[in-house]
Design a protein around this motif. Structure first.
Motif, PDB file in Angstrom:
ATOM      1  N   ASP A 203       0.790  -0.964   0.245  1.00  0.00           N
ATOM      2  CA  ASP A 203       0.459   0.181   0.125  1.00  0.00           C
ATOM      3  C   ASP A 203       1.135   1.461  -0.087  1.00  0.00           C
ATOM      4  N   VAL A 204       1.923   0.388  -0.669  1.00  0.00           N
ATOM      5  CA  VAL A 204       2.654   2.324  -0.845  1.00  0.00           C
ATOM      6  C   VAL A 204       2.298   2.992  -2.427  1.00  0.00           C
ATOM      7  N   GLY A 205       2.194   4.507  -2.076  1.00  0.00           N
ATOM      8  CA  GLY A 205       1.877   5.551  -3.166  1.00  0.00           C
ATOM      9  C   GLY A 205       2.791   5.293  -4.040  1.00  0.00           C
ATOM     10  N   VAL A 206       2.247   5.352  -5.658  1.00  0.00           N
ATOM     11  CA  VAL A 206       3.283   5.268  -6.125  1.00  0.00           C
ATOM     12  C   VAL A 206       3.340   6.354  -7.200  1.00  0.00           C
ATOM     13  N   VAL A 207       4.242   7.459  -7.327  1.00  0.00           N
ATOM     14  CA  VAL A 207       4.520   8.467  -8.241  1.00  0.00           C
ATOM     15  C   VAL A 207       5.868   8.520  -8.605  1.00  0.00           C
ATOM     16  N   PRO A 208       5.180   8.342 -10.331  1.00  0.00           N
ATOM     17  CA  PRO A 208       6.098   8.182 -11.133  1.00  0.00           C
ATOM     18  C   PRO A 208       7.083   8.732 -11.781  1.00  0.00           C
ATOM     19  N   TRP A 209       8.501   9.149 -11.879  1.00  0.00           N
ATOM     20  CA  TRP A 209       9.563  10.052 -12.497  1.00  0.00           C
ATOM     21  C   TRP A 209       9.174  10.022 -14.239  1.00  0.00           C
ATOM     22  N   SER A 210       9.506  10.646 -15.179  1.00  0.00           N
ATOM     23  CA  SER A 210       9.346  10.878 -16.311  1.00  0.00           C
ATOM     24  C   SER A 210       7.751  10.256 -17.389  1.00  0.00           C
ATOM     25  N   PRO A 211       7.228  10.618 -16.594  1.00  0.00           N
ATOM     26  CA  PRO A 211       6.024   9.383 -17.265  1.00  0.00           C
ATOM     27  C   PRO A 211       5.785   9.630 -19.264  1.00  0.00           C
ATOM     28  N   LEU A 212       6.725  10.790 -19.692  1.00  0.00           N
ATOM     29  CA  LEU A 212       6.703  10.962 -21.057  1.00  0.00           C
ATOM     30  C   LEU A 212       8.034  10.587 -21.765  1.00  0.00           C
ATOM     31  N   ALA A 213       8.661   9.715 -21.140  1.00  0.00           N
ATOM     32  CA  ALA A 213      10.181   9.621 -21.390  1.00  0.00           C
ATOM     33  C   ALA A 213      11.008  10.218 -21.583  1.00  0.00           C
ATOM     34  N   GLY A 214      11.201  11.779 -20.839  1.00  0.00           N
ATOM     35  CA  GLY A 214      11.766  12.520 -21.260  1.00  0.00           C
ATOM     36  C   GLY A 214      11.292  13.433 -22.317  1.00  0.00           C
ATOM     37  N   GLY A 215       9.891  13.211 -23.180  1.00  0.00           N
ATOM     38  CA  GLY A 215       9.483  14.331 -23.789  1.00  0.00           C
ATOM     39  C   GLY A 215       9.068  13.626 -25.395  1.00  0.00           C
ATOM     40  N   PHE A 216      10.001  12.176 -25.206  1.00  0.00           N
ATOM     41  CA  PHE A 216       9.522  10.932 -26.124  1.00  0.00           C
ATOM     42  C   PHE A 216       8.563  10.498 -26.385  1.00  0.00           C
ATOM     43  N   LEU A 217       7.234  10.569 -25.348  1.00  0.00           N
ATOM     44  CA  LEU A 217       6.307   9.604 -25.545  1.00  0.00           C
ATOM     45  C   LEU A 217       5.083  10.941 -25.884  1.00  0.00           C
ATOM     46  N   ALA A 218       5.562  12.419 -26.026  1.00  0.00           N
ATOM     47  CA  ALA A 218       5.185  13.403 -26.135  1.00  0.00           C
ATOM     48  C   ALA A 218       4.721  13.095 -27.791  1.00  0.00           C
ATOM     49  N   GLY A 219       5.504  12.839 -28.977  1.00  0.00           N
ATOM     50  CA  GLY A 219       5.586  12.808 -30.392  1.00  0.00           C
ATOM     51  C   GLY A 219       5.682  13.579 -30.492  1.00  0.00           C
ATOM     52  N   ALA A 271      -2.658   9.112 -19.538  1.00  0.00           N
ATOM     53  CA  ALA A 271      -3.359   8.520 -19.528  1.00  0.00           C
ATOM     54  C   ALA A 271      -3.562   6.910 -19.108  1.00  0.00           C
ATOM     55  N   TRP A 272      -2.300   6.559 -20.182  1.00  0.00           N
ATOM     56  CA  TRP A 272      -1.918   4.952 -19.562  1.00  0.00           C
ATOM     57  C   TRP A 272      -1.854   5.009 -18.126  1.00  0.00           C
ATOM     58  N   LEU A 273      -1.219   5.773 -17.889  1.00  0.00           N
ATOM     59  CA  LEU A 273      -0.756   5.412 -16.309  1.00  0.00           C
ATOM     60  C   LEU A 273      -1.976   6.081 -15.316  1.00  0.00           C
ATOM     61  N   LEU A 274      -2.288   6.642 -15.649  1.00  0.00           N
ATOM     62  CA  LEU A 274      -3.185   6.895 -14.616  1.00  0.00           C
ATOM     63  C   LEU A 274      -4.569   5.924 -14.679  1.00  0.00           C
ATOM     64  N   HIS A 275      -4.306   4.871 -15.786  1.00  0.00           N
ATOM     65  CA  HIS A 275      -4.976   3.822 -15.642  1.00  0.00           C
ATOM     66  C   HIS A 275      -4.887   3.377 -15.292  1.00  0.00           C
ATOM     67  N   LYS A 276      -3.363   2.648 -14.828  1.00  0.00           N
ATOM     68  CA  LYS A 276      -3.043   1.511 -13.617  1.00  0.00           C
ATOM     69  C   LYS A 276      -3.022   1.984 -11.662  1.00  0.00           C
ATOM     70  N   ASP A 277      -3.731   1.307 -11.595  1.00  0.00           N
ATOM     71  CA  ASP A 277      -4.528   1.030 -10.263  1.00  0.00           C
ATOM     72  C   ASP A 277      -3.670   1.320  -9.189  1.00  0.00           C
ATOM     73  N   VAL A 278      -1.985   1.119  -9.392  1.00  0.00           N
ATOM     74  CA  VAL A 278      -1.024   1.093  -8.325  1.00  0.00           C
ATOM     75  C   VAL A 278      -0.690   2.933  -8.544  1.00  0.00           C
ATOM     76  N   VAL A 279      -1.118   3.195  -9.591  1.00  0.00           N
ATOM     77  CA  VAL A 279       0.079   5.167  -9.616  1.00  0.00           C
ATOM     78  C   VAL A 279      -1.087   5.583  -9.404  1.00  0.00           C
ATOM     79  N   ASP A 280      -0.411   6.459  -8.237  1.00  0.00           N
ATOM     80  CA  ASP A 280      -1.071   7.955  -7.921  1.00  0.00           C
ATOM     81  C   ASP A 280      -0.879   8.957  -8.656  1.00  0.00           C
ATOM     82  N   ALA A 281      -0.301   9.643  -9.544  1.00  0.00           N
ATOM     83  CA  ALA A 281       0.119  10.853  -9.348  1.00  0.00           C
ATOM     84  C   ALA A 281       1.219  10.566 -10.528  1.00  0.00           C
ATOM     85  N   PRO A 282       0.997  10.351 -11.766  1.00  0.00           N
ATOM     86  CA  PRO A 282       1.996  11.104 -12.432  1.00  0.00           C
ATOM     87  C   PRO A 282       3.639  12.432 -11.940  1.00  0.00           C
TER      88      PRO A 282
END
Length: 325
Positions: A203-219, A271-282
């Motif tokens: 039950d540890v909150g997950v706050v992912p860093w680099s959710p866009l892989a340094g801008g790569f996933l922003a296209g 949105a993919w991260l936000l749909h993950k139950d383990v993720v709280d706030a990217p």
């Protein structure tokens, strides 16, 4: 803006956390504009973001002082201010690591730069192999008991190290780590085989860093084309290392779904991260208002189970991965 609880705590945080690594100077990909950085923080707060993440090592403390200036006129009780400790803050002995001395010294500097008398979440930035985890936990526990720190968190380590830290806290009666900051995004999914199962179980909150892989996933980049001037990949190999065939396959699906949903690639990726139950706030890292507004729109993007499967199909999560420990 939507809100959630951080892990098993009662702390309410916005579904997106504003990261402030970009807010400072010293690297071409940073904002290098204090006034614009302060304004961007305030725009995020006005949009409902209440969760801010910084670190003492970001631009040698400059990022913390920018956050401090930006939050001066806001209700401190509504804000969740997180910072970190570990990296060297100068030359010479005792200027880095997670010793009791360094932690107690550094919290004072962070509080001064942030202009506050407490930090909501104080995080260890990395694992310190030279300091017993019990010493680190004892120092952090002291800060919680004093009220200087409300909760403690961790970032980026091997699963066995985090498990050891949680066990030590339970055995010794110290404050537990309540959240974890892992590198986690659609092309960096190694934590699914490392930290994330532990976080879910404990039950540890997950706050992912680099959710866009340094801008790569922003296209921002195109397969087979030169890297555009002024982008992070042009000045930093972190993003450039993500320009692999496997990752391009992921981005192709991201772009397809973005077109289908009238959304941006960044919004689909978040949105993919936000749909993950383990993720709280990217942790988002915009450098301008248009980036911020685009990122905030991710909260309204829905993905079906089939769409999530399409996004995940090109990559199989593995730990360890080359270049990471």
């Amino acid at each position: 803006m939507e809100y959630t609880r951080l892990g098993a705590t009662g702390l309410e945080v916005s579904r997106l956390c504003l990261g402030t690594l970009n807010f400072g100077s010293g690297q071409p990909w940073m904002m290098n504009d204090r006034e614009a950085s302060v304004e961007l923080v305030r725009e995020a707060l006005d949009a409902g973001v209440n969760f801010l993440d910084t670190a003492n090592a970001y631009s040698g403390g400059e990022s913390e002082s920018i956050v401090g200036e930006a939050i001066e006129e806001y209700d401190r009780e509504e804000l969740v201010v997180a910072t970190k400790v570990y990296f060297d803050m100068g030359d010479g002995p005792n200027k880095g690591g997670l010793s009791r001395k360094h932690i107690l010294d550094q919290i004072e500097g962070s509080l001064d730069r942030l202009g506050t008398d407490y930090v909501d979440v104080y995080q260890i930035h990395r694992w310190d192999e030279n300091t017993p985890i019990e010493e680190t936990l004892s120092a952090l526990d002291t800060l919680v008991e004093e009220g200087t720190v409300r909760y403690i968190g961790a970032s980026t380590m091997a699963g066995w190290q985090f498990s050891k830290a949680l066990h030590a806290a339970d055995v010794e009666g110290y404050e537990r780590f309540r959240c974890m900051q892992p590198e986690y995004n659609l092309v960096d999914r190694h934590e699914e085989a490392n930290l994330l199962p532990i976080c879910a179980d404990q039950d540890v909150g997950v706050v992912p860093w680099s959710p866009l892989a340094g801008g790569f996933l922003a296209g921002k980049y195109e397969r087979g084309r030169e890297i555009p001037e002024g982008t992070r990949a042009a000045d930093d190999d972190y993003t450039e290392q993500r320009l692999t065939d496997e990752n391009w396959e992921v981005l192709d699906v991201v772009r397809e779904l973005a077109a289908e949903k009238d959304a941006s690639p960044a919004q689909v990726s978040l949105a993919w991260l936000l749909h993950k139950d383990v993720v709280d706030a990217p942790i988002i890292g915009p450098r301008r208002k248009s980036h911020l507004e685009d990122n905030l729109g991710a909260v309204d993007v829905s993905l079906t189970d089939d769409e999530i499967a399409r996004l995940e199909e090109p990559i199989f999560p593995q730990w360890p991965v080359e270049g990471k420990d």
